[in-house]
Scaffold this motif. Structure first.
Motif, PDB file in Angstrom:
ATOM      1  N   PRO A 137       0.843  -1.209   0.000  1.00  0.00           N
ATOM      2  CA  PRO A 137       0.000   0.000   0.000  1.00  0.00           C
ATOM      3  C   PRO A 137       0.877   1.258   0.000  1.00  0.00           C
ATOM      4  O   PRO A 137       1.950   1.267   0.600  1.00  0.00           O
ATOM      5  N   VAL A 138       0.387   2.275  -0.679  1.00  0.00           N
ATOM      6  CA  VAL A 138       1.188   3.501  -0.819  1.00  0.00           C
ATOM      7  C   VAL A 138       0.511   4.638  -0.058  1.00  0.00           C
ATOM      8  O   VAL A 138      -0.695   4.869  -0.211  1.00  0.00           O
ATOM      9  N   ASP A 139       1.294   5.342   0.754  1.00  0.00           N
ATOM     10  CA  ASP A 139       0.779   6.531   1.435  1.00  0.00           C
ATOM     11  C   ASP A 139       0.819   7.677   0.411  1.00  0.00           C
ATOM     12  O   ASP A 139       1.841   8.322   0.208  1.00  0.00           O
ATOM     13  N   ILE A 140      -0.318   7.866  -0.244  1.00  0.00           N
ATOM     14  CA  ILE A 140      -0.368   8.798  -1.380  1.00  0.00           C
ATOM     15  C   ILE A 140      -0.018  10.221  -0.973  1.00  0.00           C
ATOM     16  O   ILE A 140       0.739  10.915  -1.647  1.00  0.00           O
ATOM     17  N   GLN A 141      -0.549  10.642   0.167  1.00  0.00           N
ATOM     18  CA  GLN A 141      -0.281  12.018   0.615  1.00  0.00           C
ATOM     19  C   GLN A 141       1.225  12.225   0.816  1.00  0.00           C
ATOM     20  O   GLN A 141       1.795  13.237   0.406  1.00  0.00           O
ATOM     21  N   GLY A 268      -1.680  18.073  -1.393  1.00  0.00           N
ATOM     22  CA  GLY A 268      -3.015  17.693  -0.917  1.00  0.00           C
ATOM     23  C   GLY A 268      -3.988  17.565  -2.085  1.00  0.00           C
ATOM     24  O   GLY A 268      -4.776  16.613  -2.153  1.00  0.00           O
ATOM     25  N   THR A 269      -3.914  18.510  -3.010  1.00  0.00           N
ATOM     26  CA  THR A 269      -4.852  18.476  -4.142  1.00  0.00           C
ATOM     27  C   THR A 269      -4.609  17.240  -5.008  1.00  0.00           C
ATOM     28  O   THR A 269      -5.549  16.553  -5.409  1.00  0.00           O
ATOM     29  N   LEU A 270      -3.336  16.942  -5.295  1.00  0.00           N
ATOM     30  CA  LEU A 270      -3.044  15.753  -6.106  1.00  0.00           C
ATOM     31  C   LEU A 270      -3.553  14.491  -5.401  1.00  0.00           C
ATOM     32  O   LEU A 270      -4.122  13.594  -6.041  1.00  0.00           O
ATOM     33  N   SER A 271      -3.377  14.423  -4.092  1.00  0.00           N
ATOM     34  CA  SER A 271      -3.868  13.249  -3.355  1.00  0.00           C
ATOM     35  C   SER A 271      -5.382  13.150  -3.469  1.00  0.00           C
ATOM     36  O   SER A 271      -5.931  12.069  -3.708  1.00  0.00           O
ATOM     37  N   TRP A 272      -6.048  14.284  -3.310  1.00  0.00           N
ATOM     38  CA  TRP A 272      -7.507  14.268  -3.420  1.00  0.00           C
ATOM     39  C   TRP A 272      -7.959  13.807  -4.799  1.00  0.00           C
ATOM     40  O   TRP A 272      -8.926  13.056  -4.918  1.00  0.00           O
TER      41      TRP A 272
END
Ligand code: HEM
Length: 452
Positions: A137-141, A268-272
């Protein structure tokens, strides 16, 4: 006829603390609810202080554009961190610094930074190959923070942080800011000089950040003339009247400011975007089709971006639903009229892009993710001040075009190579800290496109 400030409607709070506990508890839900209940200007008692939440786009226009000089910033919790940098300063000082730094954000200059953005994204994606193979699993943020941090340091300060440095500095920044943001709604806090665990950690973090920033400045002084970036402008600038150079402290404030403002918001926006697409298959399919037609698998360049309208619409809609700067404030220099009310000098007005972006008169079905809201014809028909992720007027974000280009380049790079999906049982909701980020379980799965 205007009504006095005491007539502004608002929820009744508890004695001493007012509505502060509710604002601290779930500020997003609370603020959206009070808009429905009390209208476009709401009084919020926070115990000793009172704040007025201005929501209607006409009020946003008044505050940020028509009468912007009358609405100054006062962010005491940020003073120690950002000093007199561009985000926190006011008046003639702010104007001089803004004029000085603006050329670093000229669109031709930003376009030249595209290759660094693409290169850093490539390095991140190379790391993702391992995650995909091992099904980790990847911590996207976290991934997006590292990426945008490396991009801001290279593009603006002409140097690279290694992974360990980026991790340490990123964490220190994050903790410092969240700590400062948390102070906003507290009705009481221990003085900074008290050796509480929170205060001590805050000091250590700030020291690490300052050491890093002063090192960057010192290195640049020794290699002056070899770069053409923001740091060079700061180090070489001379006052037109006095001929004096900027003080090391002022350069430190601007570097801290750009470093801070320039990465967490975009991350944050890219993660969202990735979280939203994982739940909106139709939008993801449209995006992939657009990329296939225009890019056919290759990396994008700034010249491709006008040919990728849906890419931009997805970003705009994400910034509407989850604006990273979910709340900000201003203080009135002199009395002013907002809607039907007269606000006195010294009043604190809060603006919340999160709430204004959900105003039912401008955003039907506001909670749903619908990039079609950003077709040019739809934009034309809407109140210009109903959409304010970067704020409007003279104090709008200096990095808006930088951030938009960065996201428009990175998104196709990710999606052309990877499928990013939600992990069942990992709930994600907006966490309102210094910025609005997805959490608490931000991990996602990445798979190579075309593989199971
Ligand atoms: C999605 C990304 C971003 C969002 C949503 C965003 C949002 C904002 C907002 C709402 C403000 C106004 C704050 C206030 O009035 O208190 C602001 C100001 C600012 N932003 Fe951004 N920002 C983003 C990216 C960036 C980037 C990439 C940079 C730098 C490279 C940057 C640098 C700044 C600076 C220096 C200011 C202060 C401008 C001034 O007052 O003159 N931002 N930003």
């Amino acid at each position: 006829m205007t009504a006095p400030v005491s007539a502004i409607p608002g929820p009744r709070g508890l004695p001493v603390v007012g509505v502060a506990p509710r604002l601290l508890g779930d500020p997003l839900e609370f603020m959206v609810r009070i808009q429905r209940h009390y209208g476009d200007l709401v009084r919020l008692s926070l115990g000793r202080h009172t704040m007025y939440l201005a929501i209607h786009p006409d009020m946003i226009k008044r505050i940020t554009q028509e009468n912007w000089k009358n609405y100054i910033k006062r962010y005491p919790a940020m003073d120690e961190i950002l000093g007199q940098g561009l985000v926190t300063s006011n008046g003639a000082h702010w104007l001089r610094q803004r004029r000085l730094m603006q050329p670093a954000f000229h669109h031709q200059r930003i376009a030249r930074m595209a290759s660094i953005m693409v290169e850093e994204a490539e390095q991140m994606l190379a790391r993702w190959e391992t995650y995909a193979r091992t099904r980790q699993p990847v911590d996207i943020q976290h991934e997006m923070m590292l990426l945008t941090q490396k991009i801001i340091v290279r593009t603006m300060f002409g140097t690279s942080l290694n992974n360990d440095e980026a991790e340490a500095v990123g964490k220190a920044f994050n903790d410092t800011l969240n700590w400062a943001a948390g102070q906003q709604f507290r009705w009481w806090q221990p003085p900074r000089s008290w050796p509480t665990p929170g205060n001590l950690q805050y000091r250590r973090n700030l020291e690490l950040l300052e050491r890093t920033v002063y090192r960057l400045i010192e290195e640049r002084r020794q290699h002056q003339g070899e770069h053409d970036d923001l740091l060079e402008m700061l180090v070489t600038a001379r006052d037109a009247d006095t001929g004096e150079q900027m003080s090391p402290k002022q350069i430190r404030d601007e570097v801290m400011t750009i470093f801070l403002a320039g990465h967490e918001t975009t991350a944050g926006t890219l993660s969202w975007i990735l979280h939203l697409l994982a739940h909106h298959g139709e939008s993801e399919r449209k995006l992939r089709a657009e990329y296939a037609t225009v890019l056919g698998g290759r990396n994008p360049t700034p010249a491709d971006l006008p040919q990728l309208p849906y890419n931009r619409m997805v970003i705009d809609e994400t910034l509407r639903l989850y604006p990273p700067t979910w709340i900000l404030s201003r203080v009135l220099v002199e009395a002013d009229t907002l809607g039907d009310y007269e606000l006195p000098a010294g009043a604190v007005v809060a603006l919340s892009p999160y709430v204004t972006h959900r105003h039912p008169d401008f955003w039907p079905n506001a909670e749903s993710f619908d990039p079609e809201r950003f077709r040019p014809t739809a934009i034309e028909q809407r109140h210009k001040f109903a959409y304010i992720p970067f704020i409007t007027g003279p104090r709008q974000c200096i990095g808006n075009n930088f951030a938009l280009m960065e996201m428009q380049l990175i998104l196709p790079m990710i999606l052309q190579h990877f499928r990013v999906s939600a992990i069942p049982g990992y709930p994600v909701r907006p966490i309102p800290r210094a910025t609005l980020r997805p959490g608490p379980m931000q991990w996602m799965e990445v798979r190579r496109v075309g593989e199971g």
